[in-house]
Design an enzyme around this catalytic site. Structure first.
Site, PDB file in Angstrom:
ATOM      1  N   ASP A   1       0.554   5.136   1.924  1.00 26.35           N
ATOM      2  CA  ASP A   1      -0.248   5.774   2.974  1.00 26.35           C
ATOM      3  C   ASP A   1      -1.083   6.929   2.424  1.00 26.35           C
ATOM      4  O   ASP A   1      -0.604   7.726   1.622  1.00 26.35           O
ATOM      5  CB  ASP A   1       0.671   6.320   4.079  1.00 26.35           C
ATOM      6  CG  ASP A   1       1.467   5.209   4.748  1.00 26.35           C
ATOM      7  OD1 ASP A   1       0.999   4.060   4.771  1.00 26.35           O
ATOM      8  OD2 ASP A   1       2.575   5.503   5.254  1.00 26.35           O
TER       9      ASP A   1
ATOM     10  N   HIS B   1       4.795   0.239   0.243  1.00 28.40           N
ATOM     11  CA  HIS B   1       5.506  -0.493   1.299  1.00 28.40           C
ATOM     12  C   HIS B   1       4.602  -1.586   1.865  1.00 28.40           C
ATOM     13  O   HIS B   1       3.386  -1.582   1.651  1.00 28.40           O
ATOM     14  CB  HIS B   1       6.028   0.436   2.389  1.00 28.40           C
ATOM     15  CG  HIS B   1       4.978   1.266   3.052  1.00 28.40           C
ATOM     16  ND1 HIS B   1       4.425   2.399   2.479  1.00 28.40           N
ATOM     17  CD2 HIS B   1       4.354   1.131   4.247  1.00 28.40           C
ATOM     18  CE1 HIS B   1       3.523   2.920   3.279  1.00 28.40           C
ATOM     19  NE2 HIS B   1       3.452   2.163   4.363  1.00 28.40           N
TER      20      HIS B   1
ATOM     21  N   ARG C   1       5.159   6.575  13.867  1.00 27.56           N
ATOM     22  CA  ARG C   1       5.061   7.068  12.483  1.00 27.56           C
ATOM     23  C   ARG C   1       4.509   8.483  12.443  1.00 27.56           C
ATOM     24  O   ARG C   1       3.466   8.775  13.041  1.00 27.56           O
ATOM     25  CB  ARG C   1       4.147   6.146  11.661  1.00 27.56           C
ATOM     26  CG  ARG C   1       4.308   6.359  10.170  1.00 27.56           C
ATOM     27  CD  ARG C   1       3.336   5.513   9.381  1.00 27.56           C
ATOM     28  NE  ARG C   1       2.052   6.176   9.270  1.00 27.56           N
ATOM     29  CZ  ARG C   1       1.034   5.697   8.564  1.00 27.56           C
ATOM     30  NH1 ARG C   1       1.147   4.546   7.928  1.00 27.56           N
ATOM     31  NH2 ARG C   1      -0.098   6.344   8.494  1.00 27.56           N
TER      32      ARG C   1
ATOM     33  N   HIS D   1       0.839  -1.199   0.000  1.00 20.74           N
ATOM     34  CA  HIS D   1       0.000   0.000   0.000  1.00 20.74           C
ATOM     35  C   HIS D   1       0.875   1.251   0.000  1.00 20.74           C
ATOM     36  O   HIS D   1       2.089   1.182   0.154  1.00 20.74           O
ATOM     37  CB  HIS D   1      -0.914   0.029   1.232  1.00 20.74           C
ATOM     38  CG  HIS D   1      -0.174   0.192   2.532  1.00 20.74           C
ATOM     39  ND1 HIS D   1       0.557  -0.828   3.110  1.00 20.74           N
ATOM     40  CD2 HIS D   1      -0.020   1.258   3.354  1.00 20.74           C
ATOM     41  CE1 HIS D   1       1.099  -0.406   4.229  1.00 20.74           C
ATOM     42  NE2 HIS D   1       0.770   0.858   4.398  1.00 20.74           N
TER      43      HIS D   1
HETATM   44  C1  SIN Z   1       2.950   1.317   7.699  1.00 22.43           C
HETATM   45  O1  SIN Z   1       2.350   0.672   6.845  1.00 22.43           O
HETATM   46  O2  SIN Z   1       2.907   2.531   7.732  1.00 22.43           O
HETATM   47  C2  SIN Z   1       3.784   0.577   8.722  1.00 22.43           C
HETATM   48  C3  SIN Z   1       4.987  -0.039   8.129  1.00 22.43           C
HETATM   49  C4  SIN Z   1       5.747  -0.879   9.117  1.00 22.43           C
HETATM   50  O3  SIN Z   1       5.308  -1.014  10.258  1.00 22.43           O
HETATM   51  O4  SIN Z   1       6.783  -1.409   8.749  1.00 22.43           O
END
Ligand code: SIN
Length: 281
Positions: A101, A256, A271, A99
């Site tokens: 973000d 990612h 994050r 995905h």
């Molecule tokens: C996310 O998808 O923002 C998290 C990625 C992660 O935890 O590695």
């Protein structure tokens, strides 16, 4: 002369930034070097950055104002920092599929700065994929077809009531504000990257519903083909986390995928997402 080193991480994308302490203010020249690396490599990685939440926020604000994610639970005392957490007894993780973000927003977040606070003894890596390289590897005919399309993205089926995370019994404590999952937005399927000008594939398996003016059934075969194509190993890299590692990825240039291979262990990440702009073809 800056001592910052930019070391390519994988052929497809990514660079490790060395020789910088992000707990200290950066000079304009140092920041310009890091920004160029971000645009050149799509995702940049740092090691041994044991930042306080305030230092993490200060670095994020060098890029753009903070874009608070309305669904993730915040780090206690820090409403601008989303907590990405999995406990030893939990089976589901957050972000466990390809995905990008905030593609469900009209102005999707420019990037996400993920700082590792607690990592499992093994596993919990994150995959990244280069969406400009994936687009450039398609045939000219398909590129032209895609350039004429737009796609509908949504948060409803991922963050809404009784769907997505809500349907999994053990993510309830980590995702909230489900009533706010009401957005459907349309973006070009191929965007012109707002900073680099590179043409980039902008659909993703998590949030893209269908092509505009096409049914879901009509859209599904072409979307599936694009997802299989773009997730090929040659467009991707895999980052292994240590406590104090930080990744900053460009949500317009990359996908990612947080691997969920560490059941029985805790993983806690902080994050921060920073604001982007509406995307154009
Ligand atoms: C996310 O998808 O923002 C998290 C990625 C992660 O935890 O590695």
């Amino acid at each position: 002369m800056s001592a910052i080193e930019v070391v390519p991480f994988a052929p497809a994308l990514g660079a490790v930034i060395r020789g910088v302490d992000l707990s200290q203010p950066l000079s304009d020249a140092e920041f310009a070097t890091i920004r160029q690396a971000f645009h050149d490599h799509g995702v940049i990685f740092f090691r041994d950055q044991h930042l306080s939440p305030e230092q993490h926020l200060a670095f994020a604000r060098r890029w753009a104002p903070i874009d608070i994610n309305r669904f993730f639970k915040a780090v206690p005392g820090h409403p601008e920092i989303a907590e990405v957490r999995k406990e030893p007894e939990q089976r589901s993780n957050i972000g466990g599929g390809w995905h990008t973000d905030h593609s469900y927003d009209a102005a999707p977040a420019m990037g996400s700065l993920l700082l590792a606070r607690e990592v499992p003894p093994a596993g919990g890596d994150t995959l990244f994929a280069n969406m400009a390289a994936a687009f450039e590897a398609l045939s000219p005919g398909l590129q032209r077809t895609l350039e004429g399309l737009r796609a509908v993205h949504s948060s409803r089926h991922v963050f809404g009531e009784k769907t997505g995370y809500a349907a999994r019994e053990d993510t309830g404590d980590r995702i909230g504000n489900r009533a706010a999952a009401t957005q459907d937005v349309v973006h070009p399927v191929v965007i012109r990257h707002p900073d680099t000008g590179r043409r980039t594939l902008y659909v993703n398996q998590a949030f893209t519903l269908h092509f505009e003016g096409w049914t879901k059934a009509e859209s599904e075969p072409l979307l599936r083909m694009l997802y299989e194509h773009a997730s090929r190993p040659e467009f991707s890299c895999r980052f292994d986390w240590q406590e104090g590692s930080m990744a900053f990825w460009d949500n317009r240039a990359t996908w990612h995928y947080a691997l969920n291979d560490y059941h029985g262990h805790r993983r806690v990440m902080h994050r921060i997402t920073v604001q982007g702009v509406p995307l154009a073809a």
